[in-house]
Design a protein around this motif. Structure first.
Motif, PDB file in Angstrom:
ATOM      1  N   GLY A  30     -95.579 -53.570  65.408  1.00 16.30           N
ATOM      2  CA  GLY A  30     -96.886 -53.017  65.736  1.00 16.30           C
ATOM      3  C   GLY A  30     -97.215 -51.747  64.970  1.00 16.30           C
ATOM      4  O   GLY A  30     -97.840 -50.829  65.516  1.00 16.30           O
ATOM      5  N   LEU A  31     -96.805 -51.686  63.695  1.00 14.90           N
ATOM      6  CA  LEU A  31     -97.055 -50.509  62.862  1.00 14.90           C
ATOM      7  C   LEU A  31     -98.087 -50.828  61.786  1.00 14.90           C
ATOM      8  O   LEU A  31     -97.999 -51.869  61.124  1.00 14.90           O
ATOM      9  CB  LEU A  31     -95.760 -50.034  62.188  1.00 14.90           C
ATOM     10  CG  LEU A  31     -94.633 -49.546  63.107  1.00 14.90           C
ATOM     11  CD1 LEU A  31     -93.431 -49.147  62.273  1.00 14.90           C
ATOM     12  CD2 LEU A  31     -95.103 -48.399  63.981  1.00 14.90           C
ATOM     13  N   ARG A  32     -99.031 -49.936  61.618  1.00 19.11           N
ATOM     14  CA  ARG A  32    -100.034 -50.026  60.553  1.00 19.11           C
ATOM     15  C   ARG A  32     -99.775 -48.863  59.599  1.00 19.11           C
ATOM     16  O   ARG A  32     -99.858 -47.691  59.987  1.00 19.11           O
ATOM     17  CB  ARG A  32    -101.440 -49.933  61.143  1.00 19.11           C
ATOM     18  CG  ARG A  32    -102.576 -49.861  60.130  1.00 19.11           C
ATOM     19  CD  ARG A  32    -102.827 -51.181  59.464  1.00 19.11           C
ATOM     20  NE  ARG A  32    -104.069 -51.164  58.688  1.00 19.11           N
ATOM     21  CZ  ARG A  32    -104.456 -52.153  57.887  1.00 19.11           C
ATOM     22  NH1 ARG A  32    -103.713 -53.249  57.766  1.00 19.11           N
ATOM     23  NH2 ARG A  32    -105.590 -52.077  57.219  1.00 19.11           N
ATOM     24  N   ALA A  63     -90.529 -46.875  64.471  1.00 16.89           N
ATOM     25  CA  ALA A  63     -91.139 -47.484  65.658  1.00 16.89           C
ATOM     26  C   ALA A  63     -90.571 -46.899  66.945  1.00 16.89           C
ATOM     27  O   ALA A  63     -91.247 -46.869  67.979  1.00 16.89           O
ATOM     28  CB  ALA A  63     -90.935 -48.998  65.630  1.00 16.89           C
ATOM     29  N   GLY A  64     -89.321 -46.413  66.871  1.00 18.33           N
ATOM     30  CA  GLY A  64     -88.706 -45.850  68.064  1.00 18.33           C
ATOM     31  C   GLY A  64     -88.940 -44.364  68.242  1.00 18.33           C
ATOM     32  O   GLY A  64     -88.507 -43.784  69.240  1.00 18.33           O
ATOM     33  N   LEU A  65     -89.624 -43.729  67.270  1.00 12.96           N
ATOM     34  CA  LEU A  65     -89.924 -42.300  67.371  1.00 12.96           C
ATOM     35  C   LEU A  65     -91.374 -42.144  67.800  1.00 12.96           C
ATOM     36  O   LEU A  65     -92.284 -42.468  67.055  1.00 12.96           O
ATOM     37  CB  LEU A  65     -89.702 -41.608  66.018  1.00 12.96           C
ATOM     38  CG  LEU A  65     -88.269 -41.581  65.483  1.00 12.96           C
ATOM     39  CD1 LEU A  65     -88.235 -40.964  64.091  1.00 12.96           C
ATOM     40  CD2 LEU A  65     -87.358 -40.803  66.429  1.00 12.96           C
ATOM     41  N   ALA A  66     -91.583 -41.643  68.996  1.00 12.49           N
ATOM     42  CA  ALA A  66     -92.944 -41.480  69.512  1.00 12.49           C
ATOM     43  C   ALA A  66     -93.291 -40.005  69.569  1.00 12.49           C
ATOM     44  O   ALA A  66     -92.504 -39.191  70.080  1.00 12.49           O
ATOM     45  CB  ALA A  66     -93.064 -42.103  70.891  1.00 12.49           C
ATOM     46  N   THR A  85    -102.471 -46.016  69.135  1.00 16.33           N
ATOM     47  CA  THR A  85    -101.727 -46.715  70.178  1.00 16.33           C
ATOM     48  C   THR A  85    -100.244 -46.481  70.000  1.00 16.33           C
ATOM     49  O   THR A  85     -99.773 -46.141  68.926  1.00 16.33           O
ATOM     50  CB  THR A  85    -102.008 -48.224  70.100  1.00 16.33           C
ATOM     51  OG1 THR A  85    -101.624 -48.692  68.801  1.00 16.33           O
ATOM     52  CG2 THR A  85    -103.479 -48.511  70.310  1.00 16.33           C
ATOM     53  N   SER A  86     -99.498 -46.673  71.063  1.00 14.14           N
ATOM     54  CA  SER A  86     -98.050 -46.495  71.018  1.00 14.14           C
ATOM     55  C   SER A  86     -97.396 -47.744  70.456  1.00 14.14           C
ATOM     56  O   SER A  86     -97.946 -48.846  70.515  1.00 14.14           O
ATOM     57  CB  SER A  86     -97.506 -46.202  72.419  1.00 14.14           C
ATOM     58  OG  SER A  86     -98.092 -45.032  72.935  1.00 14.14           O
ATOM     59  N   ALA A  87     -96.194 -47.563  69.925  1.00 12.72           N
ATOM     60  CA  ALA A  87     -95.432 -48.709  69.429  1.00 12.72           C
ATOM     61  C   ALA A  87     -94.948 -49.543  70.603  1.00 12.72           C
ATOM     62  O   ALA A  87     -94.693 -49.026  71.695  1.00 12.72           O
ATOM     63  CB  ALA A  87     -94.241 -48.222  68.616  1.00 12.72           C
ATOM     64  N   PRO A  88     -94.824 -50.832  70.415  1.00 17.51           N
ATOM     65  CA  PRO A  88     -94.329 -51.686  71.492  1.00 17.51           C
ATOM     66  C   PRO A  88     -92.868 -51.396  71.770  1.00 17.51           C
ATOM     67  O   PRO A  88     -92.153 -50.890  70.916  1.00 17.51           O
ATOM     68  CB  PRO A  88     -94.517 -53.105  70.914  1.00 17.51           C
ATOM     69  CG  PRO A  88     -94.481 -52.915  69.437  1.00 17.51           C
ATOM     70  CD  PRO A  88     -95.104 -51.582  69.190  1.00 17.51           C
ATOM     71  N   PRO A  89     -92.377 -51.690  72.944  1.00 18.05           N
ATOM     72  CA  PRO A  89     -90.960 -51.431  73.281  1.00 18.05           C
ATOM     73  C   PRO A  89     -90.043 -52.310  72.435  1.00 18.05           C
ATOM     74  O   PRO A  89     -90.448 -53.351  71.950  1.00 18.05           O
ATOM     75  CB  PRO A  89     -90.880 -51.782  74.756  1.00 18.05           C
ATOM     76  CG  PRO A  89     -92.028 -52.703  75.012  1.00 18.05           C
ATOM     77  CD  PRO A  89     -93.102 -52.297  74.087  1.00 18.05           C
TER      78      PRO A  89
END
Length: 519
Positions: free
Chosen positions: A266-268, A502-505, A515-519
């Motif tokens: 889910g990254l753009r 993706a795991g760094l919010a 939007t946040s990255a999916p789990p």
């Protein structure tokens, strides 16, 4: 260090024993070290002048001082009002191209090979022998047939006979007509090259992306209010969490597998290109101009695609740009991620890395020559055999980097993507080396947003122990280790960076509309 020694050191790196190439000291190669204009893949050496003086460093070795002196002599004649259209420097035709500002402009060097190609294109395939080409250059420079130019050992009768042959091949009636008509065609060609350099040209960028990137990668061009252009690569799901990624020395290859990972995570990604990256017609820019343009590119992407704030990711020496943006606009950055970070002090100095060391020495001692030196290096390194040998030896002591190079050379269009990217990006590459002279890590201490450094465990160019020392000197910076990864973020290593990102919010309150990255 003397300029001559700097260039000699560079040749020692790129030339292998037994190579049949000419020395840079030979006259025909001298102008190749000068700043230049790219015109359809050929470099036209050119010198700027301002206030009627050629812009060049003092104390040049004779091999480089001679063409500079010839250009200055032509500028002096223009200053005195004697505005002949061409000058002469050995076998090179000198073409002054004044700017609108009095006393400023360019002197462009046209070599016999370039002129011959233009003659064949403009005069129905006319082919000129070396003797006729020498005569044509002399005629254009206003050298009388009866006397000939310096070093012309032909008799006046021989020159007259050859002038007749020259007129016949060009289909022109008189020698004066040759000078006037051919001169007009050459001036038009020079004007076309200089004019192209002064206006945005995105054709090369779009063509390269179309040739070497999968369909899911979009090539975007944003026109700023001041008329400047900003080239962007975009990839990943349109509604994904946006990241602005600052590229390393050249853009990495992107595969269908990379795009699948971005979709799953889910990254753009938006990659703003620096001045000169895949853009040989961009005017050469200083390090400061490049950073200023890059900061504006980041802001345009953030405002257009990310929201009030954005996560900024840099690769290698692009950290200098990321930190500069975060320092200028701290309220617009919610998180800073610096991948494959570079350090200059303490890193290993191996024989295979002497090219970077040579370029850095030139940038320190004679920056005016840096772009020409890079052209010299790439001209010799980009032959098929030498290119493969150099890259494989350069990264041989790091298994992941060696695998990445094999992937580029064997699986990504047989290495053509990387070779073309290098050839089309010399302006940008020059400043990437310039960044490395002072990466300004001390400025990170002043940043208030979360800062993460992502680094490979097997990086042999900027080894992990040096990065640990760097992180220890920077309060509140977090280090994230990427296993089985070297310096090159290509293929598997690039996808490993995607998963880590993706795991760094960032803090949720500063994310704006993203939007946040999916789990």
């Amino acid at each position: 260090m003397l300029i001559r020694q700097l260039i000699d050191d560079l040749y020692d790196v790129v030339v292998e024993p037994g190579d049949a190439i000419r020395s840079w000291r030979q006259t025909a190669d001298n102008s190749g070290l000068l700043p230049g204009i790219d015109f359809d893949g050929q470099i036209m050496p050119s010198l700027h002048y301002a206030q009627w003086r050629i812009v060049a460093p003092p104390s040049l070795p004779p091999e480089l001082a001679a063409p500079v002196a010839a250009a200055q002599a032509l500028v002096d004649q223009w200053k005195e009002g004697y505005s002949r259209p061409f000058g002469l420097a050995g076998d090179q035709l000198l073409v002054p191209r004044p700017d609108s500002e009095p006393g400023a402009g360019l002197v462009v060097f046209l070599g016999p090979q370039l002129i011959a190609g233009w003659i064949a294109a403009d005069f129905s395939g006319a082919r000129l022998t070396p003797a006729l080409m020498q005569l044509l250059v002399a005629v254009l420079a206003g050298v009388p047939l009866r006397t000939g130019g310096p070093g012309d050992g032909r008799s006046a009768e021989t020159r007259k006979t050859q002038a007749r042959e020259l007129r016949n091949r060009l289909g022109l009636a008189t020698t004066e007509e040759v000078a006037r008509v051919v001169g007009a065609f050459l001036l038009r060609r020079v004007e076309e090259a200089v004019g192209r350099r002064q206006r945005p040209d995105n054709t090369v960028f779009h063509a390269h992306v179309e040739r070497f990137y999968p369909a899911g990668v979009q090539a975007l061009v944003i026109l700023d209010r001041d008329g400047s252009t900003h080239r962007i690569l975009a990839m990943g799901p349109v509604n994904g969490r946006p990241l602005i990624v600052l590229h390393p020395l050249i853009l990495p290859s992107i595969s269908t597998e990379d795009l699948q990972d971005l979709n799953r995570l889910g990254l753009r990604l938006y990659w703003p290109l620096r001045l000169g990256q895949l853009a040989p017609h961009d005017p050469p820019s200083s390090e400061e101009q490049t950073i200023h343009h890059a900061i504006r590119s980041i802001d345009l992407v953030r405002n257009g695609f990310c929201g009030a704030t954005a996560t900024l990711v840099s690769i290698a020496a692009a950290s200098k740009v990321a930190v500069a943006y975060a320092r200028k606009h701290p309220e617009r950055v919610d998180m800073l991620c610096l991948a494959a970070a570079c350090v200059l002090r303490g890193r290993p100095q191996t024989t295979s890395r002497r090219l970077a060391k040579s370029i850095l020495h030139i940038l320190d001692s004679a920056p005016w020559l840096a772009e020409g030196a890079l052209r010299v290096a790439t001209r010799h390194l980009l032959s098929e055999r030498r290119f493969r040998r150099f890259l494989t030896s350069h990264f041989a002591d790091c298994a992941p980097d060696s695998a990445a190079i094999r992937y580029e050379l064997n699986d990504v269009a047989g290495g053509r993507r990387m070779k073309e990217a290098l050839e089309l990006s010399l302006h940008s590459i020059r400043n990437d080396f310039a960044f490395q002279r002072d990466l300004q890590w001390d400025q990170v201490r002043r940043l208030k947003m979360p800062v993460h450094i992502l680094h490979g465990t097997l990086d042999s160019i900027h080894p992990l122990p040096l990065i640990r020392e760097l992180v220890a000197s920077l309060p509140d910076v977090q280090l994230h280790v990427m296993p089985d990864t070297g310096q090159l973020l290509i293929g598997r290593s690039l996808r490993g960076m995607f998963r880590l990102l993706a795991g760094l919010a960032p803090p949720q309150h500063s994310r704006g509309t993203a939007t946040s990255a999916p789990p």
